[in-house]
Design a protein around this motif. Structure first.
Motif, short mmCIF file in Angstrom:
data_model
loop_
_atom_site.label_atom_id
_atom_site.label_comp_id
_atom_site.label_asym_id
_atom_site.label_seq_id
_atom_site.Cartn_x
_atom_site.Cartn_y
_atom_site.Cartn_z
N VAL A 1 0.87 -1.18 0.00
CA VAL A 1 0.00 0.00 0.00
C VAL A 1 0.91 1.22 0.00
CG1 VAL A 1 -1.87 1.21 1.18
CG2 VAL A 1 -1.68 -1.29 1.40
N GLU A 2 0.92 1.95 -1.12
CA GLU A 2 1.78 3.14 -1.20
C GLU A 2 0.96 4.37 -0.85
OE1 GLU A 2 3.80 4.02 -4.93
OE2 GLU A 2 4.77 5.77 -4.02
N PHE A 3 1.33 4.99 0.25
CA PHE A 3 0.62 6.19 0.71
C PHE A 3 1.26 7.43 0.10
CE2 PHE A 3 -0.13 3.05 4.06
CZ PHE A 3 -1.50 3.16 4.23
N GLY A 4 0.43 8.39 -0.32
CA GLY A 4 0.93 9.61 -0.96
C GLY A 4 1.73 9.26 -2.20
N ALA A 5 1.11 8.46 -3.06
CA ALA A 5 1.85 7.81 -4.15
C ALA A 5 2.32 8.76 -5.25
CB ALA A 5 0.97 6.73 -4.77
N GLY A 6 1.72 9.95 -5.35
CA GLY A 6 2.12 10.84 -6.46
C GLY A 6 1.95 10.10 -7.78
N ARG A 7 2.98 10.05 -8.58
CA ARG A 7 2.90 9.39 -9.88
C ARG A 7 2.95 7.86 -9.78
NH1 ARG A 7 7.38 11.44 -13.60
NH2 ARG A 7 6.23 10.16 -15.06
N VAL B 1 -2.41 5.07 -2.90
CA VAL B 1 -3.33 6.01 -2.25
C VAL B 1 -2.80 7.42 -2.46
CG1 VAL B 1 -4.40 6.67 -0.07
CG2 VAL B 1 -3.81 4.27 -0.48
N GLU B 2 -3.63 8.27 -3.05
CA GLU B 2 -3.18 9.63 -3.37
C GLU B 2 -4.42 10.53 -3.41
OE1 GLU B 2 -0.21 11.48 -3.99
OE2 GLU B 2 -1.79 13.00 -4.09
N ARG B 3 -4.37 11.64 -2.71
CA ARG B 3 -5.58 12.47 -2.66
C ARG B 3 -5.72 13.38 -3.88
NH1 ARG B 3 -4.15 16.50 2.34
NH2 ARG B 3 -2.40 17.55 1.36
N GLY C 1 5.95 4.43 1.46
CA GLY C 1 5.72 5.83 1.09
C GLY C 1 7.05 6.52 0.87
N LYS C 2 7.05 7.44 -0.07
CA LYS C 2 8.27 8.22 -0.27
C LYS C 2 7.90 9.69 -0.14
CE LYS C 2 11.53 9.45 -3.89
NZ LYS C 2 10.66 10.41 -4.60
N HIS C 3 8.46 10.28 0.88
CA HIS C 3 8.19 11.67 1.21
C HIS C 3 6.71 11.92 1.44
CE1 HIS C 3 12.39 12.91 -0.28
NE2 HIS C 3 12.37 12.55 0.99
N ASP D 1 1.38 10.27 9.88
CA ASP D 1 0.60 9.82 11.05
C ASP D 1 -0.72 9.19 10.61
OD1 ASP D 1 2.36 10.85 13.23
OD2 ASP D 1 2.03 12.71 12.15
N LEU D 2 -1.34 9.81 9.61
CA LEU D 2 -2.61 9.27 9.11
C LEU D 2 -2.38 7.88 8.52
CD1 LEU D 2 -4.00 12.50 7.39
CD2 LEU D 2 -4.91 11.40 9.45
N ALA D 3 -1.26 7.72 7.82
CA ALA D 3 -0.97 6.42 7.19
C ALA D 3 -0.71 5.35 8.26
CB ALA D 3 0.24 6.54 6.26
C1 LIG Z 1 6.02 15.01 -1.73
S1 LIG Z 1 4.83 14.19 -2.56
C2 LIG Z 1 5.60 12.65 -2.86
C3 LIG Z 1 5.02 11.96 -4.05
C4 LIG Z 1 5.70 10.63 -4.40
N1 LIG Z 1 5.58 9.69 -3.31
C5 LIG Z 1 7.14 10.85 -4.77
O1 LIG Z 1 8.01 10.44 -4.03
O2 LIG Z 1 7.39 11.43 -5.82
C6 LIG Z 1 3.63 13.81 -1.31
C7 LIG Z 1 2.36 13.23 -1.89
O3 LIG Z 1 1.51 12.85 -0.83
C8 LIG Z 1 0.19 13.26 -1.15
N2 LIG Z 1 -0.52 13.45 0.12
C9 LIG Z 1 -0.19 14.30 1.13
N3 LIG Z 1 -1.08 14.21 2.13
C10 LIG Z 1 -1.98 13.26 1.75
C11 LIG Z 1 -3.15 12.72 2.36
N4 LIG Z 1 -3.56 13.15 3.56
N5 LIG Z 1 -3.84 11.77 1.70
C12 LIG Z 1 -3.43 11.33 0.48
N6 LIG Z 1 -2.32 11.81 -0.15
C13 LIG Z 1 -1.63 12.77 0.47
C14 LIG Z 1 0.36 14.55 -1.92
O4 LIG Z 1 -0.76 14.87 -2.71
C15 LIG Z 1 1.60 14.24 -2.73
O5 LIG Z 1 1.29 13.65 -3.97
#
Ligand SMILES: C[S@@+](CC[C@H](N)C(=O)[O-])C[C@H]1O[C@@H](n2cnc3c(N)ncnc32)[C@H](O)[C@@H]1O
Length: 326
Positions: free
Chosen positions: A43-49, A77-79, A126-128, A135-137
Protein backbone atom coordinates in the motif's frame (compact mmCIF):
# COMPACT_ATOMS: atom_id res chain seq x y z
CA UNK A 1 19.17 -4.63 -9.10
CA UNK A 2 15.79 -3.69 -10.63
CA UNK A 3 16.85 -0.04 -10.87
CA UNK A 4 20.44 -0.66 -11.91
CA UNK A 5 19.94 0.06 -15.58
CA UNK A 6 18.08 3.31 -14.93
CA UNK A 7 20.60 4.43 -12.33
CA UNK A 8 23.36 4.43 -14.92
CA UNK A 9 21.22 5.71 -17.78
CA UNK A 10 22.80 9.06 -18.81
CA UNK A 11 19.46 10.20 -20.23
CA UNK A 12 18.13 10.68 -16.72
CA UNK A 13 18.66 14.20 -15.50
CA UNK A 14 19.85 15.06 -12.03
CA UNK A 15 16.38 15.26 -10.39
CA UNK A 16 15.30 11.93 -11.92
CA UNK A 17 18.56 10.36 -10.83
CA UNK A 18 18.04 11.57 -7.27
CA UNK A 19 14.57 10.04 -7.17
CA UNK A 20 15.91 6.76 -8.55
CA UNK A 21 18.59 6.64 -5.87
CA UNK A 22 15.97 7.10 -3.18
CA UNK A 23 13.65 4.52 -4.69
CA UNK A 24 16.52 2.03 -5.00
CA UNK A 25 17.44 2.55 -1.36
CA UNK A 26 13.85 2.14 -0.14
CA UNK A 27 13.59 -1.12 -2.10
CA UNK A 28 16.89 -2.25 -0.60
CA UNK A 29 15.55 -1.64 2.90
CA UNK A 30 12.31 -3.49 2.11
CA UNK A 31 14.36 -6.41 0.85
CA UNK A 32 16.60 -6.43 3.89
CA UNK A 33 13.53 -6.61 6.11
CA UNK A 34 12.19 -9.56 4.13
CA UNK A 35 9.26 -7.49 2.94
CA UNK A 36 10.03 -7.34 -0.79
CA UNK A 37 8.20 -10.50 -1.88
CA UNK A 38 5.20 -11.44 -3.93
CA UNK A 39 2.11 -12.80 -2.22
CA UNK A 40 1.48 -9.52 -0.48
CA UNK A 41 -0.17 -6.19 -1.02
CA UNK A 42 1.96 -3.05 -1.01
CA UNK A 43 0.00 0.00 0.00
CA UNK A 44 1.78 3.14 -1.20
CA UNK A 45 0.62 6.19 0.71
CA UNK A 46 0.93 9.61 -0.96
CA UNK A 47 1.85 7.81 -4.15
CA UNK A 48 2.12 10.84 -6.46
CA UNK A 49 2.90 9.39 -9.88
CA UNK A 50 3.26 5.90 -8.44
CA UNK A 51 6.95 5.46 -9.12
CA UNK A 52 7.77 3.61 -5.92
CA UNK A 53 5.08 1.01 -6.65
CA UNK A 54 6.35 0.86 -10.20
CA UNK A 55 9.81 -0.15 -9.00
CA UNK A 56 8.44 -2.60 -6.44
CA UNK A 57 6.59 -4.24 -9.29
CA UNK A 58 9.68 -4.22 -11.50
CA UNK A 59 11.77 -5.77 -8.74
CA UNK A 60 9.30 -8.56 -8.14
CA UNK A 61 8.59 -9.09 -11.81
CA UNK A 62 12.26 -9.81 -12.36
CA UNK A 63 12.50 -11.98 -9.31
CA UNK A 64 13.36 -15.19 -11.25
CA UNK A 65 12.04 -18.10 -9.21
CA UNK A 66 9.17 -16.28 -7.69
CA UNK A 67 7.88 -14.83 -10.93
CA UNK A 68 4.26 -15.70 -11.33
CA UNK A 69 4.35 -18.10 -8.41
CA UNK A 70 2.24 -15.86 -6.25
CA UNK A 71 0.13 -12.90 -7.05
CA UNK A 72 1.04 -9.38 -6.16
CA UNK A 73 -1.14 -6.39 -5.32
CA UNK A 74 -0.22 -2.73 -5.35
CA UNK A 75 -2.65 -0.24 -3.88
CA UNK A 76 -1.77 3.40 -4.50
CA UNK A 77 -3.33 6.01 -2.25
CA UNK A 78 -3.18 9.63 -3.37
CA UNK A 79 -5.58 12.47 -2.66
CA UNK A 80 -4.64 14.62 -5.63
CA UNK A 81 -5.43 14.10 -9.23
CA UNK A 82 -2.02 13.34 -10.72
CA UNK A 83 -0.82 13.73 -14.28
CA UNK A 84 1.75 11.39 -15.83
CA UNK A 85 0.87 8.45 -13.62
CA UNK A 86 2.98 5.38 -14.23
CA UNK A 87 0.72 2.78 -12.63
CA UNK A 88 -1.81 2.63 -15.48
CA UNK A 89 0.76 0.93 -17.69
CA UNK A 90 1.04 -2.33 -15.80
CA UNK A 91 -0.98 -5.16 -17.21
CA UNK A 92 0.94 -8.25 -16.09
CA UNK A 93 -0.91 -11.40 -15.21
CA UNK A 94 -1.04 -12.00 -11.48
CA UNK A 95 -0.45 -8.35 -10.65
CA UNK A 96 -3.21 -6.03 -9.57
CA UNK A 97 -2.60 -2.28 -9.51
CA UNK A 98 -5.28 -0.06 -8.06
CA UNK A 99 -5.22 3.67 -7.42
CA UNK A 100 -7.52 5.26 -4.87
CA UNK A 101 -7.96 9.01 -5.04
CA UNK A 102 -8.75 9.66 -1.42
CA UNK A 103 -7.36 11.49 1.57
CA UNK A 104 -5.66 8.95 3.85
CA UNK A 105 -7.65 10.50 6.68
CA UNK A 106 -10.82 9.06 5.17
CA UNK A 107 -9.45 5.72 4.10
CA UNK A 108 -10.65 2.55 5.79
CA UNK A 109 -8.64 -0.31 4.34
CA UNK A 110 -11.31 -2.77 5.42
CA UNK A 111 -13.62 -1.23 2.88
CA UNK A 112 -11.25 -1.69 -0.06
CA UNK A 113 -12.53 -4.65 -2.09
CA UNK A 114 -9.05 -5.40 -3.49
CA UNK A 115 -7.80 -6.14 0.02
CA UNK A 116 -10.74 -8.28 1.03
CA UNK A 117 -10.39 -10.55 -1.93
CA UNK A 118 -7.16 -12.45 -1.23
CA UNK A 119 -6.39 -10.96 2.15
CA UNK A 120 -2.72 -10.72 1.35
CA UNK A 121 -0.49 -9.48 4.16
CA UNK A 122 0.02 -5.73 3.88
CA UNK A 123 3.23 -3.75 3.54
CA UNK A 124 2.95 0.03 3.90
CA UNK A 125 5.31 2.15 1.83
CA UNK A 126 5.72 5.83 1.09
CA UNK A 127 8.27 8.22 -0.27
CA UNK A 128 8.19 11.67 1.21
CA UNK A 129 4.92 11.37 2.91
CA UNK A 130 4.45 14.89 4.18
CA UNK A 131 3.88 15.76 7.82
CA UNK A 132 0.52 14.63 9.12
CA UNK A 133 0.08 12.23 6.19
CA UNK A 134 2.61 9.90 7.82
CA UNK A 135 0.60 9.82 11.05
CA UNK A 136 -2.61 9.27 9.11
CA UNK A 137 -0.97 6.42 7.19
CA UNK A 138 0.29 4.76 10.38
CA UNK A 139 -3.17 4.92 11.88
CA UNK A 140 -4.79 3.75 8.67
CA UNK A 141 -2.49 0.75 8.45
CA UNK A 142 -2.31 -0.22 12.11
CA UNK A 143 -5.88 0.44 13.05
CA UNK A 144 -6.82 -1.78 10.18
CA UNK A 145 -4.39 -4.43 11.27
CA UNK A 146 -5.23 -4.35 14.92
CA UNK A 147 -6.38 -7.77 15.88
CA UNK A 148 -9.27 -8.78 17.92
CA UNK A 149 -10.85 -7.03 20.81
CA UNK A 150 -8.49 -7.77 23.74
CA UNK A 151 -11.49 -8.05 26.04
CA UNK A 152 -12.88 -11.00 24.19
CA UNK A 153 -10.02 -12.61 22.30
CA UNK A 154 -6.71 -14.14 23.37
CA UNK A 155 -3.53 -12.43 22.17
CA UNK A 156 -2.37 -13.52 18.76
CA UNK A 157 1.16 -13.95 17.49
CA UNK A 158 2.00 -11.78 14.52
CA UNK A 159 3.34 -13.03 11.23
CA UNK A 160 7.03 -12.48 10.64
CA UNK A 161 7.80 -10.58 7.42
CA UNK A 162 9.20 -13.66 5.72
CA UNK A 163 6.24 -15.89 6.49
CA UNK A 164 4.03 -16.51 3.50
CA UNK A 165 0.45 -15.39 3.32
CA UNK A 166 -0.88 -18.92 3.57
CA UNK A 167 0.39 -19.14 7.14
CA UNK A 168 -1.81 -16.35 8.30
CA UNK A 169 -4.56 -17.71 10.40
CA UNK A 170 -8.05 -16.74 9.41
CA UNK A 171 -9.19 -13.47 10.85
CA UNK A 172 -5.63 -12.40 11.50
CA UNK A 173 -6.63 -8.86 10.95
CA UNK A 174 -9.49 -6.56 11.13
CA UNK A 175 -10.14 -4.11 13.85
CA UNK A 176 -12.87 -3.34 11.40
CA UNK A 177 -16.19 -4.96 11.85
CA UNK A 178 -17.38 -7.37 9.25
CA UNK A 179 -14.90 -7.42 6.40
CA UNK A 180 -11.25 -7.94 7.21
CA UNK A 181 -7.93 -7.61 5.46
CA UNK A 182 -4.56 -9.29 5.82
CA UNK A 183 -2.11 -8.57 8.66
CA UNK A 184 0.52 -5.86 8.44
CA UNK A 185 3.96 -7.34 7.83
CA UNK A 186 5.84 -4.06 8.03
CA UNK A 187 6.41 -0.65 6.56
CA UNK A 188 9.01 1.63 5.05
CA UNK A 189 8.16 5.31 4.79
CA UNK A 190 10.53 8.12 3.83
CA UNK A 191 9.56 11.04 6.03
CA UNK A 192 9.40 14.73 5.26
CA UNK A 193 7.89 18.12 6.05
CA UNK A 194 7.56 17.75 9.81
CA UNK A 195 6.41 21.37 9.92
CA UNK A 196 3.19 20.06 8.38
CA UNK A 197 2.45 17.69 11.25
CA UNK A 198 -0.71 18.28 13.26
CA UNK A 199 -1.23 17.51 16.92
CA UNK A 200 -4.75 16.15 16.28
CA UNK A 201 -3.37 13.51 13.91
CA UNK A 202 -0.01 12.91 15.57
CA UNK A 203 0.36 9.27 16.67
CA UNK A 204 3.00 10.16 19.26
CA UNK A 205 0.79 12.29 21.51
CA UNK A 206 1.16 9.84 24.39
CA UNK A 207 4.95 9.97 24.07
CA UNK A 208 4.85 13.75 24.30
CA UNK A 209 2.33 13.88 27.13
CA UNK A 210 4.37 11.43 29.20
CA UNK A 211 7.24 13.92 28.95
CA UNK A 212 5.14 16.89 29.98
CA UNK A 213 4.87 18.18 26.42
CA UNK A 214 1.56 19.14 24.85
CA UNK A 215 0.04 20.71 21.77
CA UNK A 216 1.81 24.07 22.20
CA UNK A 217 5.26 22.50 22.50
CA UNK A 218 4.49 20.19 19.60
CA UNK A 219 3.56 23.14 17.44
CA UNK A 220 6.85 24.86 18.35
CA UNK A 221 8.85 21.72 17.51
CA UNK A 222 7.05 21.48 14.17
CA UNK A 223 7.93 25.08 13.31
CA UNK A 224 11.55 24.65 14.34
CA UNK A 225 11.82 21.38 12.41
CA UNK A 226 11.80 23.37 9.19
CA UNK A 227 15.22 24.76 10.21
CA UNK A 228 16.67 21.35 9.33
CA UNK A 229 16.02 21.98 5.68
CA UNK A 230 16.21 25.75 5.40
CA UNK A 231 18.22 26.72 8.47
CA UNK A 232 21.36 27.16 6.40
CA UNK A 233 19.74 29.43 3.89
CA UNK A 234 17.65 32.53 4.07
CA UNK A 235 14.06 31.49 4.71
CA UNK A 236 12.15 30.12 1.71
CA UNK A 237 15.17 29.80 -0.54
CA UNK A 238 15.96 26.54 -2.29
CA UNK A 239 14.19 24.51 0.31
CA UNK A 240 14.45 21.09 -1.10
CA UNK A 241 16.29 19.00 -3.56
CA UNK A 242 13.64 16.32 -3.42
CA UNK A 243 11.05 18.06 -5.54
CA UNK A 244 10.35 16.85 -8.97
CA UNK A 245 8.45 18.31 -11.84
CA UNK A 246 5.07 17.21 -13.13
CA UNK A 247 3.70 16.24 -9.77
CA UNK A 248 0.93 18.76 -9.67
CA UNK A 249 -0.04 19.41 -6.13
CA UNK A 250 2.78 17.21 -4.87
CA UNK A 251 5.12 20.13 -5.44
CA UNK A 252 3.04 22.40 -3.26
CA UNK A 253 3.27 19.83 -0.51
CA UNK A 254 6.88 20.72 -0.03
CA UNK A 255 6.53 24.42 0.39
CA UNK A 256 8.53 25.42 3.40
CA UNK A 257 7.01 27.10 6.36
CA UNK A 258 6.75 30.80 5.74
CA UNK A 259 9.26 31.79 8.32
CA UNK A 260 10.14 35.22 9.47
CA UNK A 261 11.37 33.94 12.72
CA UNK A 262 12.98 36.20 15.25
CA UNK A 263 15.31 33.35 16.20
CA UNK A 264 17.09 34.03 12.89
CA UNK A 265 18.86 36.83 14.69
CA UNK A 266 20.08 34.81 17.66
CA UNK A 267 21.13 31.49 16.20
CA UNK A 268 23.61 30.69 13.50
CA UNK A 269 22.51 28.71 10.45
CA UNK A 270 24.43 25.69 11.73
CA UNK A 271 22.72 25.87 15.11
CA UNK A 272 19.33 26.22 13.48
CA UNK A 273 19.91 23.20 11.27
CA UNK A 274 20.99 21.13 14.23
CA UNK A 275 17.95 22.14 16.28
CA UNK A 276 15.71 21.50 13.29
CA UNK A 277 17.05 17.97 12.94
CA UNK A 278 16.58 17.34 16.66
CA UNK A 279 12.96 18.50 16.43
CA UNK A 280 12.33 16.08 13.58
CA UNK A 281 13.96 13.34 15.62
CA UNK A 282 11.72 14.09 18.58
CA UNK A 283 8.57 13.97 16.46
CA UNK A 284 9.73 10.72 14.85
CA UNK A 285 10.53 9.25 18.27
CA UNK A 286 6.86 9.74 19.11
CA UNK A 287 6.01 7.72 16.00
CA UNK A 288 8.40 4.94 17.03
CA UNK A 289 6.87 4.93 20.49
CA UNK A 290 3.43 4.50 18.92
CA UNK A 291 4.68 1.67 16.71
CA UNK A 292 6.14 -0.05 19.74
CA UNK A 293 2.80 0.22 21.51
CA UNK A 294 1.28 -1.55 18.53
CA UNK A 295 3.76 -4.44 18.72
CA UNK A 296 6.23 -3.24 16.08
CA UNK A 297 9.97 -2.71 16.29
CA UNK A 298 10.85 0.39 14.37
CA UNK A 299 13.96 2.14 13.20
CA UNK A 300 14.90 5.55 11.78
CA UNK A 301 17.62 5.26 9.14
CA UNK A 302 19.39 7.75 6.88
CA UNK A 303 18.53 6.01 3.65
CA UNK A 304 20.41 8.29 1.31
CA UNK A 305 22.91 11.11 1.65
CA UNK A 306 21.98 14.74 2.12
CA UNK A 307 23.19 15.64 -1.35
CA UNK A 308 20.33 13.55 -2.73
CA UNK A 309 17.72 14.93 -0.38
CA UNK A 310 17.78 16.79 2.90
CA UNK A 311 14.71 14.73 3.87
CA UNK A 312 16.74 11.54 4.11
CA UNK A 313 15.19 9.66 7.01
CA UNK A 314 13.36 6.39 6.47
CA UNK A 315 11.01 4.99 9.09
CA UNK A 316 10.86 1.20 8.94
CA UNK A 317 8.97 -1.20 11.16
CA UNK A 318 8.29 -4.90 11.43
CA UNK A 319 6.42 -6.83 14.09
CA UNK A 320 8.57 -7.34 17.20
CA UNK A 321 9.83 -10.92 17.10
CA UNK A 322 7.73 -12.29 19.89
CA UNK A 323 5.18 -9.59 19.80
CA UNK A 324 1.59 -10.11 20.62
CA UNK A 325 -1.13 -7.62 20.08
CA UNK A 326 -1.70 -5.34 23.01
C1 LIG B 1 6.02 15.01 -1.73
S1 LIG B 1 4.83 14.19 -2.56
C2 LIG B 1 5.60 12.65 -2.86
C3 LIG B 1 5.02 11.96 -4.05
C4 LIG B 1 5.70 10.63 -4.40
N1 LIG B 1 5.58 9.69 -3.31
C5 LIG B 1 7.14 10.85 -4.77
O1 LIG B 1 8.01 10.44 -4.03
O2 LIG B 1 7.39 11.43 -5.82
C6 LIG B 1 3.63 13.81 -1.31
C7 LIG B 1 2.36 13.23 -1.89
O3 LIG B 1 1.51 12.85 -0.83
C8 LIG B 1 0.19 13.26 -1.15
N2 LIG B 1 -0.52 13.45 0.12
C9 LIG B 1 -0.19 14.30 1.13
N3 LIG B 1 -1.08 14.21 2.13
C10 LIG B 1 -1.98 13.26 1.75
C11 LIG B 1 -3.15 12.72 2.36
N4 LIG B 1 -3.56 13.15 3.56
N5 LIG B 1 -3.84 11.77 1.70
C12 LIG B 1 -3.43 11.33 0.48
N6 LIG B 1 -2.32 11.81 -0.15
C13 LIG B 1 -1.63 12.77 0.47
C14 LIG B 1 0.36 14.55 -1.92
O4 LIG B 1 -0.76 14.87 -2.71
C15 LIG B 1 1.60 14.24 -2.73
O5 LIG B 1 1.29 13.65 -3.97
Amino acid sequence: PALQEELVNPKNGDPAHKHLKQQASILGHLDELGLLRRGRCFVEFGAGRGKLSHWIHEALKNNGDLKGSEDLQLLLVERSSIRFKVDGKHQDAGVQFERLQVDIEHLDLCKVPLLQDKKFPLVGVGKHLCGAATDLALRCLLETSRLRDPETEPPQKRLKPSEPAAEASPGDSGACSGASVGPVLGLAVALCCHHRCEWRHFVGRQFFLERGLGAAEFSAFCRMSSWATCGGRPANQDYSSHQSTNQGRAEEEHEPLDETDTMNKFLSAVEREKIGRLCKRLIDSGRCHFLKSQGFSSRLTCYTDQGVTLENVLLTAVPSSSSIYF
